[in-house]
Design a protein around this motif. Structure first.
Motif, PDB file in Angstrom:
ATOM      1  N   LEU A 157      -0.490  12.901  -2.999  1.00 21.53           N
ATOM      2  CA  LEU A 157      -1.546  13.383  -3.882  1.00 21.53           C
ATOM      3  C   LEU A 157      -1.284  13.025  -5.341  1.00 21.53           C
ATOM      4  O   LEU A 157      -2.219  12.835  -6.125  1.00 21.53           O
ATOM      5  CB  LEU A 157      -1.720  14.892  -3.724  1.00 21.53           C
ATOM      6  CG  LEU A 157      -2.202  15.374  -2.353  1.00 21.53           C
ATOM      7  CD1 LEU A 157      -2.425  16.892  -2.376  1.00 21.53           C
ATOM      8  CD2 LEU A 157      -3.481  14.653  -1.941  1.00 21.53           C
ATOM      9  N   ASP A 158      -0.005  12.921  -5.715  1.00 19.15           N
ATOM     10  CA  ASP A 158       0.325  12.543  -7.089  1.00 19.15           C
ATOM     11  C   ASP A 158      -0.257  11.171  -7.434  1.00 19.15           C
ATOM     12  O   ASP A 158      -0.657  10.929  -8.573  1.00 19.15           O
ATOM     13  CB  ASP A 158       1.842  12.546  -7.284  1.00 19.15           C
ATOM     14  CG  ASP A 158       2.244  12.131  -8.685  1.00 19.15           C
ATOM     15  OD1 ASP A 158       2.106  12.954  -9.610  1.00 19.15           O
ATOM     16  OD2 ASP A 158       2.666  10.962  -8.860  1.00 19.15           O
ATOM     17  N   LYS A 159      -0.320  10.295  -6.442  1.00 18.01           N
ATOM     18  CA  LYS A 159      -0.873   8.958  -6.671  1.00 18.01           C
ATOM     19  C   LYS A 159      -2.372   8.999  -6.931  1.00 18.01           C
ATOM     20  O   LYS A 159      -2.955   8.009  -7.369  1.00 18.01           O
ATOM     21  CB  LYS A 159      -0.577   8.061  -5.475  1.00 18.01           C
ATOM     22  CG  LYS A 159       0.908   7.764  -5.281  1.00 18.01           C
ATOM     23  CD  LYS A 159       1.148   6.901  -4.055  1.00 18.01           C
ATOM     24  CE  LYS A 159       2.639   6.637  -3.851  1.00 18.01           C
ATOM     25  NZ  LYS A 159       2.888   5.831  -2.632  1.00 18.01           N
ATOM     26  N   ARG A 160      -2.997  10.145  -6.665  1.00 21.63           N
ATOM     27  CA  ARG A 160      -4.430  10.275  -6.878  1.00 21.63           C
ATOM     28  C   ARG A 160      -4.766  10.861  -8.246  1.00 21.63           C
ATOM     29  O   ARG A 160      -5.922  11.170  -8.526  1.00 21.63           O
ATOM     30  CB  ARG A 160      -5.047  11.149  -5.781  1.00 21.63           C
ATOM     31  CG  ARG A 160      -4.918  10.534  -4.394  1.00 21.63           C
ATOM     32  CD  ARG A 160      -5.576  11.404  -3.338  1.00 21.63           C
ATOM     33  NE  ARG A 160      -5.391  10.843  -2.009  1.00 21.63           N
ATOM     34  CZ  ARG A 160      -5.794  11.414  -0.883  1.00 21.63           C
ATOM     35  NH1 ARG A 160      -6.399  12.606  -0.938  1.00 21.63           N
ATOM     36  NH2 ARG A 160      -5.588  10.838   0.278  1.00 21.63           N
ATOM     37  N   ILE A 161      -3.773  11.039  -9.108  1.00 18.78           N
ATOM     38  CA  ILE A 161      -4.054  11.493 -10.477  1.00 18.78           C
ATOM     39  C   ILE A 161      -4.690  10.335 -11.230  1.00 18.78           C
ATOM     40  O   ILE A 161      -4.085   9.278 -11.415  1.00 18.78           O
ATOM     41  CB  ILE A 161      -2.775  11.978 -11.182  1.00 18.78           C
ATOM     42  CG1 ILE A 161      -2.198  13.189 -10.448  1.00 18.78           C
ATOM     43  CG2 ILE A 161      -3.090  12.335 -12.630  1.00 18.78           C
ATOM     44  CD1 ILE A 161      -0.929  13.736 -11.068  1.00 18.78           C
TER      45      ILE A 161
END
Length: 409
Positions: A157-161
């Motif tokens: 999910l961090d990559k979706r920031i």
């Protein structure tokens, strides 16, 4: 009857579909995806057939777009809806985990950083209060707070920031005297390149907007005011605002539309002053400080609003007087349906301010003006933070005609 936004989407869709065979198919496809995401965000959930009808895209094109958005996990399927005949329709809604953003609000008394999901929910919040803003202190705060917030997400999910949105007051350096900053202490903000400096502490793309404009955008995009034409007031350390016409946030020729804090308000004893001298928490600070209180306690959250006692009542009366005259003046220029008031105070204080403002308006001569309804804002304390965090979403996923933002070329 379709809303102005749906008319906009349909017009864009008609034009886009008529040119789909042209040389700019990827750009048109991206526009259509933004249009569909914007429409779903506005309505909460929609079936593919309804999306096609509202955008003007063919059912086949709408289905292709929806499959792509679902594959990217930006939308998810909701519960099937059974009609009278035929197969049940499956509405689509935004996936809260589809994208994330960080929102940085640089204020005159505090700095906040929030982590927000794709449907506008705050997942994490870091905050520091100060007597006045310093560049180094803000940068150090971001460098410390960003990893804490990002650690709340899984690596996937961090990559979706998507990015970092920033909201700060217009000409921040010009308020030094009002907040009692040492002479020259805030001059460093005058030529400060916020995007370049933030690039030294974060790897995220940066978008910037005026803080009150961002708060108004948050109300318009994520709020439940239910009005397409309103003037917006956010009462923070100083008061600011925004203008929404036909559902669109109006940025203005220089991006400074809705500078309500500068509106002239008559003084009871004669003469006039700007709205910031009536409806700003800075005044409550001064009143509290004069009685021996700690003004910064208001921003640290270490003092109960009830403890202000008669001071709060006196401030509410003064703020309502100023806001009432500002609302009536604004309605002489454009026939707003509503005046929306929000701010950095508890909900019960906001309710009392709205009630007192509506009462004060009734005492002002409004001959020749259309009636206006005074409403509470529906976002609350975090309006500026949510507004700042919405900027990356508009830059990358949604139609950005609602917000004034800047991004490096």
């Amino acid at each position: 009857m379709e809303t102005p936004e749906q008319d906009f989407l349909k017009a864009g869709g008609d034009a886009a579909e008529s040119r789909m065979r042209g040389s700019n198919q990827s750009g048109l496809r991206a526009h259509n995806k933004r249009a569909v995401l914007s429409l779903i965000r506005r309505n909460g959930r929609l079936a593919k057939a309804e999306i096609a009808r509202r955008t003007g895209l063919s059912p086949q094109t709408a289905s292709v777009i929806m499959r792509a958005l679902e594959a990217e996990e930006l939308v998810v399927r909701d519960q099937p809806q059974r009609g009278r005949v035929g197969q049940p329709s499956i509405p689509m809604r935004l996936n809260p985990d589809g994208a994330f953003s960080l929102g940085l609000k640089i204020g005159r008394r505090s700095v906040d950083l929030v982590l927000m999901d794709f449907v506008g929910r705050i997942r994490g919040h870091e905050r520091v209060a100060y007597p006045y803003p310093r560049v180094r202190e803000v940068l150090d705060f971001v460098a410390s707070a960003e990893p804490k917030l990002r650690s709340l997400l899984s690596p996937k999910l961090d990559k979706r920031i998507t990015g970092l949105g920033v909201a700060l007051p217009y000409e921040l350096w010009s308020w030094a005297d009002e907040i009692a900053a040492p002479p020259g202490a805030m001059e460093e903000w005058r030529d400060f390149d916020i995007q370049a400096m933030l690039a030294t502490v974060t790897d995220l793309p940066v978008n910037v907007a005026n803080d009150a404009t961002a708060a108004c955008a948050a109300e318009n995009v994520f709020g439940a005011t239910g009005s397409a034409d309103f003037i917006y007031f956010f009462v923070g350390a100083f008061v600011g605002g925004g203008i929404v016409m036909n559902g669109d946030l109006v940025a203005g020729r220089l991006g400074n539309a809705g500078a309500v804090g500068s509106m002239p308000v008559p003084r009871g004893e004669g003469g006039s002053a700007q709205l910031i001298n009536f409806a700003s928490l800075h005044l409550l600070e001064k009143m509290y400080e004069a009685e021996g209180g700690d003004a910064l306690a208001l921003w640290r959250g270490s003092v109960s609003w009830e403890s202000f006692g008669p001071l709060l009542e006196a401030w509410l009366d003064r703020a309502a007087w100023g806001l009432a005259h500002a609302v009536v003046s604004a309605c002489s220029v454009y026939d707003f349906e509503s005046a929306v008031i929000d701010g950095r105070f508890p909900q019960n204080v906001r309710a009392r301010l709205v009630e007192k403002t509506a009462a004060a308006i009734r005492g002002i001569n409004q001959q020749g003006l259309s009636p206006v309804t005074v409403r509470e804002g529906t976002i609350g304390l975090d309006a500026r933070e949510i507004g700042s965090a919405s900027l990356p979403f508009f830059a990358h996923y949604l139609l950005d005609h609602r917000v004034f933002l800047t991004e490096p070329e």
